[in-house]
Write an enzyme that holds these catalytic residues in place. Structure first.
Site, PDB file in Angstrom:
ATOM      1  N   TYR A  11       0.830  -1.224   0.000  1.00 45.56           N
ATOM      2  CA  TYR A  11       0.000   0.000   0.000  1.00 45.56           C
ATOM      3  C   TYR A  11       0.862   1.272   0.000  1.00 45.56           C
ATOM      4  CZ  TYR A  11      -3.225   3.448   2.160  1.00 45.56           C
ATOM      5  OH  TYR A  11      -3.961   4.563   2.480  1.00 45.56           O
ATOM      6  N   ASN A  32       8.054 -10.088  -1.391  1.00 46.63           N
ATOM      7  CA  ASN A  32       7.738 -11.526  -1.492  1.00 46.63           C
ATOM      8  C   ASN A  32       6.264 -11.752  -1.842  1.00 46.63           C
ATOM      9  OD1 ASN A  32       6.383 -10.996   0.869  1.00 46.63           O
ATOM     10  ND2 ASN A  32       7.491 -12.477   2.131  1.00 46.63           N
ATOM     11  N   LEU A  33       5.514 -10.676  -2.062  1.00 44.02           N
ATOM     12  CA  LEU A  33       4.101 -10.723  -2.467  1.00 44.02           C
ATOM     13  C   LEU A  33       3.213 -11.387  -1.417  1.00 44.02           C
ATOM     14  CD1 LEU A  33       4.535 -11.572  -6.287  1.00 44.02           C
ATOM     15  CD2 LEU A  33       4.174  -9.327  -5.244  1.00 44.02           C
ATOM     16  N   PHE A  80      10.065  -0.874   3.489  1.00 41.72           N
ATOM     17  CA  PHE A  80       8.654  -0.983   3.874  1.00 41.72           C
ATOM     18  C   PHE A  80       8.274  -2.405   4.277  1.00 41.72           C
ATOM     19  CE2 PHE A  80       8.432   2.461   0.623  1.00 41.72           C
ATOM     20  CZ  PHE A  80       7.765   3.436   1.342  1.00 41.72           C
ATOM     21  N   SER A 124       6.440   3.472  13.149  1.00 41.45           N
ATOM     22  CA  SER A 124       5.013   3.702  13.386  1.00 41.45           C
ATOM     23  C   SER A 124       4.816   4.479  14.679  1.00 41.45           C
ATOM     24  CB  SER A 124       4.326   2.339  13.509  1.00 41.45           C
ATOM     25  OG  SER A 124       3.032   2.475  14.034  1.00 41.45           O
ATOM     26  N   TYR A 148       3.469  -6.623  17.299  1.00 33.22           N
ATOM     27  CA  TYR A 148       3.749  -5.767  16.136  1.00 33.22           C
ATOM     28  C   TYR A 148       4.524  -4.518  16.573  1.00 33.22           C
ATOM     29  CZ  TYR A 148       3.176  -2.206  12.606  1.00 33.22           C
ATOM     30  OH  TYR A 148       3.439  -1.191  11.713  1.00 33.22           O
ATOM     31  N   LYS A 152       8.531  -2.982  15.709  1.00 29.93           N
ATOM     32  CA  LYS A 152       8.921  -1.651  15.213  1.00 29.93           C
ATOM     33  C   LYS A 152       9.915  -1.017  16.178  1.00 29.93           C
ATOM     34  CE  LYS A 152       6.820  -1.756  11.465  1.00 29.93           C
ATOM     35  NZ  LYS A 152       7.514  -1.686  10.181  1.00 29.93           N
ATOM     36  N   TYR A 176       4.961   6.739  11.106  1.00 29.26           N
ATOM     37  CA  TYR A 176       3.690   7.109  10.466  1.00 29.26           C
ATOM     38  C   TYR A 176       2.579   7.112  11.504  1.00 29.26           C
ATOM     39  CZ  TYR A 176       6.102   4.567   6.581  1.00 29.26           C
ATOM     40  OH  TYR A 176       6.977   4.046   5.681  1.00 29.26           O
ATOM     41  N   PHE A 177       1.639   8.044  11.334  1.00 27.75           N
ATOM     42  CA  PHE A 177       0.425   8.014  12.142  1.00 27.75           C
ATOM     43  C   PHE A 177      -0.593   7.111  11.411  1.00 27.75           C
ATOM     44  CE2 PHE A 177       1.165  10.309  16.057  1.00 27.75           C
ATOM     45  CZ  PHE A 177       2.521  10.534  15.872  1.00 27.75           C
ATOM     46  N   ARG A 230      -7.771  10.004  16.004  1.00 27.65           N
ATOM     47  CA  ARG A 230      -6.481   9.638  15.408  1.00 27.65           C
ATOM     48  C   ARG A 230      -6.057  10.701  14.403  1.00 27.65           C
ATOM     49  NH1 ARG A 230      -7.087   6.790  19.001  1.00 27.65           N
ATOM     50  NH2 ARG A 230      -6.885   4.521  19.188  1.00 27.65           N
TER      51      ARG A 230
HETATM   52  P1  NAD Z   1       1.491  -3.642   3.063  1.00 20.63           P
HETATM   53  O1  NAD Z   1       1.231  -4.962   3.681  1.00 20.63           O
HETATM   54  O2  NAD Z   1       0.530  -3.139   2.069  1.00 20.63           O
HETATM   55  O3  NAD Z   1       2.942  -3.628   2.398  1.00 20.63           O
HETATM   56  C1  NAD Z   1       4.018  -4.374   2.928  1.00 20.63           C
HETATM   57  C2  NAD Z   1       4.664  -5.118   1.766  1.00 20.63           C
HETATM   58  O4  NAD Z   1       5.768  -5.887   2.287  1.00 20.63           O
HETATM   59  C3  NAD Z   1       3.718  -6.104   1.091  1.00 20.63           C
HETATM   60  O5  NAD Z   1       3.764  -5.893  -0.319  1.00 20.63           O
HETATM   61  C4  NAD Z   1       4.270  -7.488   1.460  1.00 20.63           C
HETATM   62  O6  NAD Z   1       4.064  -8.429   0.428  1.00 20.63           O
HETATM   63  C5  NAD Z   1       5.743  -7.167   1.673  1.00 20.63           C
HETATM   64  N1  NAD Z   1       6.437  -8.064   2.604  1.00 20.63           N
HETATM   65  C6  NAD Z   1       6.054  -8.464   3.839  1.00 20.63           C
HETATM   66  N2  NAD Z   1       6.976  -9.276   4.372  1.00 20.63           N
HETATM   67  C7  NAD Z   1       7.981  -9.388   3.467  1.00 20.63           C
HETATM   68  C8  NAD Z   1       9.211 -10.079   3.425  1.00 20.63           C
HETATM   69  N3  NAD Z   1       9.596 -10.877   4.432  1.00 20.63           N
HETATM   70  N4  NAD Z   1      10.003  -9.957   2.335  1.00 20.63           N
HETATM   71  C9  NAD Z   1       9.628  -9.183   1.290  1.00 20.63           C
HETATM   72  N5  NAD Z   1       8.459  -8.505   1.256  1.00 20.63           N
HETATM   73  C10 NAD Z   1       7.644  -8.617   2.343  1.00 20.63           C
HETATM   74  O7  NAD Z   1       1.678  -2.603   4.263  1.00 20.63           O
HETATM   75  P2  NAD Z   1       1.783  -1.023   4.233  1.00 20.63           P
HETATM   76  O8  NAD Z   1       0.562  -0.486   4.875  1.00 20.63           O
HETATM   77  O9  NAD Z   1       2.181  -0.561   2.894  1.00 20.63           O
HETATM   78  O10 NAD Z   1       2.956  -0.826   5.282  1.00 20.63           O
HETATM   79  C11 NAD Z   1       4.308  -0.660   4.880  1.00 20.63           C
HETATM   80  C12 NAD Z   1       5.164  -0.527   6.115  1.00 20.63           C
HETATM   81  O11 NAD Z   1       4.715   0.572   6.888  1.00 20.63           O
HETATM   82  C13 NAD Z   1       5.123  -1.740   7.050  1.00 20.63           C
HETATM   83  O12 NAD Z   1       6.425  -1.956   7.561  1.00 20.63           O
HETATM   84  C14 NAD Z   1       4.190  -1.295   8.158  1.00 20.63           C
HETATM   85  O13 NAD Z   1       4.480  -1.934   9.382  1.00 20.63           O
HETATM   86  C15 NAD Z   1       4.488   0.191   8.221  1.00 20.63           C
HETATM   87  N6  NAD Z   1       3.381   0.977   8.775  1.00 20.63           N
HETATM   88  C16 NAD Z   1       2.146   0.863   8.220  1.00 20.63           C
HETATM   89  C17 NAD Z   1       1.083   1.584   8.745  1.00 20.63           C
HETATM   90  C18 NAD Z   1      -0.311   1.443   8.192  1.00 20.63           C
HETATM   91  O14 NAD Z   1      -1.258   1.753   8.910  1.00 20.63           O
HETATM   92  N7  NAD Z   1      -0.494   0.996   6.955  1.00 20.63           N
HETATM   93  C19 NAD Z   1       1.311   2.455   9.829  1.00 20.63           C
HETATM   94  C20 NAD Z   1       2.596   2.558  10.349  1.00 20.63           C
HETATM   95  C21 NAD Z   1       3.627   1.813   9.797  1.00 20.63           C
HETATM   96  C1  WQD Z   2      -8.605   3.879  14.391  1.00 25.18           C
HETATM   97  C2  WQD Z   2      -9.782   4.241  15.310  1.00 25.18           C
HETATM   98  C3  WQD Z   2     -10.446   2.436  16.752  1.00 25.18           C
HETATM   99  C4  WQD Z   2     -11.832  -0.198  13.528  1.00 25.18           C
HETATM  100  C5  WQD Z   2      -3.363   0.952  13.921  1.00 25.18           C
HETATM  101  C6  WQD Z   2      -2.120   0.346  14.514  1.00 25.18           C
HETATM  102  C7  WQD Z   2      -0.966   1.297  14.375  1.00 25.18           C
HETATM  103  C8  WQD Z   2      -0.783   1.745  12.921  1.00 25.18           C
HETATM  104  C9  WQD Z   2      -2.059   2.237  12.331  1.00 25.18           C
HETATM  105  C10 WQD Z   2       0.799   0.295  11.875  1.00 25.18           C
HETATM  106  C11 WQD Z   2      -9.603   3.723  16.732  1.00 25.18           C
HETATM  107  C12 WQD Z   2     -11.549   2.764  15.783  1.00 25.18           C
HETATM  108  C13 WQD Z   2     -11.321   0.861  14.251  1.00 25.18           C
HETATM  109  C14 WQD Z   2     -13.204  -0.521  13.667  1.00 25.18           C
HETATM  110  C15 WQD Z   2     -13.464   1.305  15.207  1.00 25.18           C
HETATM  111  N1  WQD Z   2      -0.386   0.648  12.085  1.00 25.18           N
HETATM  112  N2  WQD Z   2     -12.118   1.613  15.062  1.00 25.18           N
HETATM  113  N3  WQD Z   2     -13.964   0.253  14.503  1.00 25.18           N
HETATM  114  O1  WQD Z   2      -5.565   1.427  16.105  1.00 25.18           O
HETATM  115  O2  WQD Z   2      -5.124   3.881  15.582  1.00 25.18           O
HETATM  116  O3  WQD Z   2      -3.668   2.147  14.618  1.00 25.18           O
HETATM  117  O4  WQD Z   2      -3.098   1.273  12.539  1.00 25.18           O
HETATM  118  O5  WQD Z   2       1.799   0.685  12.364  1.00 25.18           O
HETATM  119  O6  WQD Z   2       0.149   0.627  14.850  1.00 25.18           O
HETATM  120  O7  WQD Z   2      -2.364   0.055  15.877  1.00 25.18           O
HETATM  121  O8  WQD Z   2      -5.954   2.364  13.765  1.00 25.18           O
HETATM  122  O9  WQD Z   2      -7.685   2.123  12.051  1.00 25.18           O
HETATM  123  O10 WQD Z   2      -7.417   0.292  13.762  1.00 25.18           O
HETATM  124  O11 WQD Z   2      -8.358   2.486  14.476  1.00 25.18           O
HETATM  125  O12 WQD Z   2     -14.177   1.971  15.942  1.00 25.18           O
HETATM  126  O13 WQD Z   2     -13.695  -1.495  13.068  1.00 25.18           O
HETATM  127  O14 WQD Z   2     -10.962   3.596  14.801  1.00 25.18           O
HETATM  128  O15 WQD Z   2     -10.949   2.111  18.011  1.00 25.18           O
HETATM  129  O16 WQD Z   2     -10.176   4.671  17.591  1.00 25.18           O
HETATM  130  P1  WQD Z   2      -5.128   2.455  15.149  1.00 25.18           P
HETATM  131  P2  WQD Z   2      -7.364   1.742  13.435  1.00 25.18           P
END
Ligand code: NAD
Ligand code: WQD
Length: 337
Positions: A11, A32-33, A80, A124, A148, A152, A176-177, A230
């Site tokens: 994403y 690795n998809l 990522f 994160s 998780y 991080k 990231y938020f 959030r």
């Molecule tokens: P995503 O799952 O869409 O993308 C992660 C990608 O990494 C995927 O394409 C997956 O196939 C690949 N992947 C996973 N494990 C792998 C491995 N061992 N080797 C090679 N590829 C691998 O997730 P995203 O939302 O794009 O998140 C990207 C990064 O940002 C992640 O590290 C996630 O923890 C971090 N992050 C995401 C969020 C969020 O809410 N989306 C928030 C904070 C941090």
């Molecule tokens: C947002 C708000 C829920 C789902 C998570 C990870 C964080 C980061 C981002 C990776 C909260 C409420 C949610 C639902 C709801 N990811 N909610 N009904 O928990 O802030 O963060 O994603 O690093 O580490 O913890 O995001 O989207 O799950 O929730 O009411 O079905 O929506 O309680 O207030 P969160 P979220």
């Protein structure tokens, strides 16, 4: 010179690749998809009219990564790749530690071997744990409340130690938020496997009729309407934060944590109502008890990103939700459709 993007078909990775291609960067994606599809590569080509090199590789596999660095002239890495579902990390913690921690260490070992010491890492806001009061800033103590989050935090700590051990490393740890939204073409976006855990994909799937109703986790928080608040950030703003971080890496000494958020908080019900207005769809919901591990309010102090990276989020909630809705309604089955 090329940039290596691990997890680049995911994403946030795919949106970042689009922004980097606009700047004519030469890109190699290693993924690795496990949570993405190669259809993303066609969509990136459609948006940018440019191609990337895609290598199916796992970051836990030293030999595959080593070969990528042997065969290409890589100048920096955006890392990522990782597993990201909080709930799942409680069920299968070892997979999370192996993939996110051991995989990252393997990547850093290969980078060190090839003398590539410029890195942008996907961290994160989860590393702020549950005891800090928003706005959250980078000087606050970190902690984790689930596997998780631990992964991080562990990788951040590994990177602080690595940078201390060798001053040639320049590392931006982007915290990231809550990333939401999609590219305004509607061609790429987020499509979680199975039932979404995060709010926005859930609401979008209710709006499109895939899910019956949203459960709102608690309406008794000390917030504007009782529901959780959030800091939602448009994924394209987040992608542009990576572009800025890469451009500023030479000015970064050691490992620098940087919040990437808007600095604004939005409640669950504000999201639901805005989504309803923009999509014209009903979003039925019920209030259920609080979700374990949630806190009332989380938003960023983004001043380090503003000052150090010269970066600021510019897309507002309307744009975030309009783009989420365009992506969801054009691709109700994600990349399968
Ligand atoms: P995503 O799952 O869409 O993308 C992660 C990608 O990494 C995927 O394409 C997956 O196939 C690949 N992947 C996973 N494990 C792998 C491995 N061992 N080797 C090679 N590829 C691998 O997730 P995203 O939302 O794009 O998140 C990207 C990064 O940002 C992640 O590290 C996630 O923890 C971090 N992050 C995401 C969020 C969020 O809410 N989306 C928030 C904070 C941090
Ligand atoms: C947002 C708000 C829920 C789902 C998570 C990870 C964080 C980061 C981002 C990776 C909260 C409420 C949610 C639902 C709801 N990811 N909610 N009904 O928990 O802030 O963060 O994603 O690093 O580490 O913890 O995001 O989207 O799950 O929730 O009411 O079905 O929506 O309680 O207030 P969160 P979220």
């Amino acid at each position: 010179m090329s940039l290596l993007i691990t997890g680049g078909t995911g994403y946030i990775g795919s949106h970042t690749v689009v922004e980097l291609l606009k700047l004519d960067q030469d890109i190699i994606i290693a993924d690795n998809l496990s949570n993405s599809s190669t259809v993303v590569l066609d969509r990136i080509k459609e948006i940018t009219d440019k191609s990337v090199t895609f290598i199916k590789a796992d970051i836990c596999d030293f030999a595959s990564l080593d070969a990528i660095f042997e065969q290409n002239d890589i100048e920096a890495v955006i890392h990522f790749a990782g597993l990201k579902a909080v709930g799942e990390s409680n069920q299968i913690p070892l997979n999370y530690y192996q993939n996110n921690v051991a995989g990252s260490v393997t990547l850093f070992q290969v980078m060190a071997k090839h003398n590539v010491k410029k890195l942008v890492f996907s961290s994160s806001a989860t590393v702020y744990g549950e005891n800090n009061v928003s706005p959250l800033d980078e000087s606050m103590p970190t902690s984790a409340i689930n596997p998780y989050g631990q992964t991080k935090l562990m990788v951040e700590n590994i990177l602080f130690d690595l940078a201390k051990s060798d001053s040639e490393w320049s590392i931006a740890c982007l915290r990231y938020f809550n990333p939401i939204g999609a590219h305004d073409s509607g061609l790429i976006g987020e499509h979680p496997n199975g039932i979404p855990n995060n709010l926005l994909p859930y609401v979008a799937q209710v709006a499109v009729g895939r899910l019956a109703q949203l459960q709102v986790f608690g309406d008794d928080y000390d917030t504007v309407d009782g529901t959780g608040v959030r800091d939602y950030i448009h994924v394209v703003d987040l992608a542009l934060g990576h572009v800025k971080a890469l451009q500023k890496l030479d000015d970064i000494e050691g490992c620098q944590p940087i919040n990437i958020g808007t600095g604004n908080g939005t409640s669950v019900l504000e999201i639901v109502n805005t989504f309803k207005d923009i999509s014209g769809k009903d979003i039925p919901y019920t209030i259920v008890p609080r979700r374990a591990g949630d806190i009332a309010t989380v938003y960023a102090d983004a001043s380090v990103a503003n000052n150090l990276l010269d970066w600021k989020a510019t897309r507002d909630l309307t744009e975030m939700i309009t783009d989420t809705w365009r992506w969801q309604s054009k691709n109700p089955n994600g990349f399968e459709s």
